[in-house]
Design an enzyme around this catalytic site. Structure first.
Site, PDB file in Angstrom:
ATOM      1  N   HIS A   1     -46.589 -11.521  -4.603  1.00  0.00           N
ATOM      2  CA  HIS A   1     -46.754 -11.284  -6.046  1.00  0.00           C
ATOM      3  C   HIS A   1     -47.729 -10.117  -6.252  1.00  0.00           C
ATOM      4  CE1 HIS A   1     -47.848 -11.936 -10.253  1.00  0.00           C
ATOM      5  NE2 HIS A   1     -46.724 -12.619 -10.362  1.00  0.00           N
TER       6      HIS A   1
ATOM      7  N   GLU B   1     -40.522  -7.552 -10.606  1.00  0.00           N
ATOM      8  CA  GLU B   1     -41.561  -7.683 -11.634  1.00  0.00           C
ATOM      9  C   GLU B   1     -42.356  -6.387 -11.729  1.00  0.00           C
ATOM     10  OE1 GLU B   1     -42.839 -12.250 -12.176  1.00  0.00           O
ATOM     11  OE2 GLU B   1     -44.270 -10.977 -11.175  1.00  0.00           O
TER      12      GLU B   1
HETATM   13  O1  G3P Z   1     -44.835 -14.340 -11.824  1.00  0.00           O
HETATM   14  C1  G3P Z   1     -44.559 -14.209 -13.182  1.00  0.00           C
HETATM   15  C2  G3P Z   1     -45.491 -13.314 -13.846  1.00  0.00           C
HETATM   16  O2  G3P Z   1     -46.108 -12.349 -13.096  1.00  0.00           O
HETATM   17  C3  G3P Z   1     -44.974 -12.785 -15.134  1.00  0.00           C
HETATM   18  O3  G3P Z   1     -46.012 -13.032 -15.984  1.00  0.00           O
HETATM   19  O4  G3P Z   1     -47.036 -13.507 -18.116  1.00  0.00           O
HETATM   20  O5  G3P Z   1     -45.493 -11.573 -17.873  1.00  0.00           O
HETATM   21  O6  G3P Z   1     -44.577 -13.898 -17.819  1.00  0.00           O
HETATM   22  P1  G3P Z   1     -45.739 -12.990 -17.534  1.00  0.00           P
END
Ligand code: G3P
Length: 217
Positions: free
Chosen positions: A89, A138
């Protein structure tokens, strides 16, 4: 499918964490959408004891030599019957080599893995060659955002990575908070979602998670 990343928000500590995990389980049963909490090892044990699987960790280690101290090892995770783990992550980076070795070792033990990527370049260079159950895209700049999301700001990258890694299922995360975010990503080839702040920080997490889960149906 939805994975809810509890991170270390105060709203997920102690009894509150267990309550949120129960919400994940109940919303999953009601909507028939698989929803899995991503939690700390200590909370994972509580969840397993009181609610049962599935539960994933947010990180795991594959230390060599075995004399290293303070690591959460894959063997411990396996022995405790935790379902699997997130790896690499953006808030807990591993090198590409460590990511590869840890994902491969986890698979050998029968643990499920989700490996995070933050760019198309990572997917092209090494992500697509990994032995893992899921990849997740992400982009760091939209993590925790309440105005932008990976779906609205990086749609073309979602499509490219989904095509590149197919048939490996691609999840997406970062700023996902509306049914529209879900629908856009699904139409581009995403198979599921990693969601944190929209659910964890919601005034009514059950209602928010239900709304998001229903938009996957
Ligand atoms: O692992 C999920 C995360 O990094 C995304 O965070 O708060 O943007 O949904 P968020």
């Amino acid at each position: 499918m939805i994975f809810v990343n509890f991170k270390n928000y105060p709203q997920t500590q102690g009894e509150k964490g267990l309550k949120l995990a129960r919400i994940c389980q109940e919303v999953s049963q009601k909507t028939k959408i698989p929803i899995t909490p991503l939690v700390s090892p200590l909370l994972a044990l509580e969840i397993l004891k009181k609610l049962g699987p599935p539960v994933f960790l947010q990180h795991a280690d594959n230390p060599t030599p075995s004399t290293k101290t303070g690591y959460i090892t894959l063997t411990q995770i396996k022995n405790l019957k935790i379902t699997g783990t997130l790896l690499n992550h953006s808030e807990h980076r591993l090198s590409p080599g460590e990511t590869k070795n840890t994902a491969t070792a986890a698979q050998k033990l029968g643990l499920k893995t989700i490996v995070c990527l933050s760019s198309l370049g990572q997917a092209q260079k090494w992500g697509r060659h990994l032995k893992t159950d899921y990849l997740v895209y992400e982009p760091l700049e939209f993590i925790g955002s309440s105005t932008d999301s990976v779906s609205t700001r990086r749609p073309e990258i979602i499509k490219k990575i989904a095509d590149l890694v197919s048939p490996l299922p691609l999840l997406v995360g970062a700023g996902i908070r509306t049914p529209e975010d879900i629908k856009i990503a699904l139409s581009l080839g995403a198979a599921g979602f990693l969601i944190s702040s929209a659910v964890v920080l919601a005034k009514n997490p059950r209602q928010k998670l239900t709304t998001l889960a229903k938009s996957l149906a």
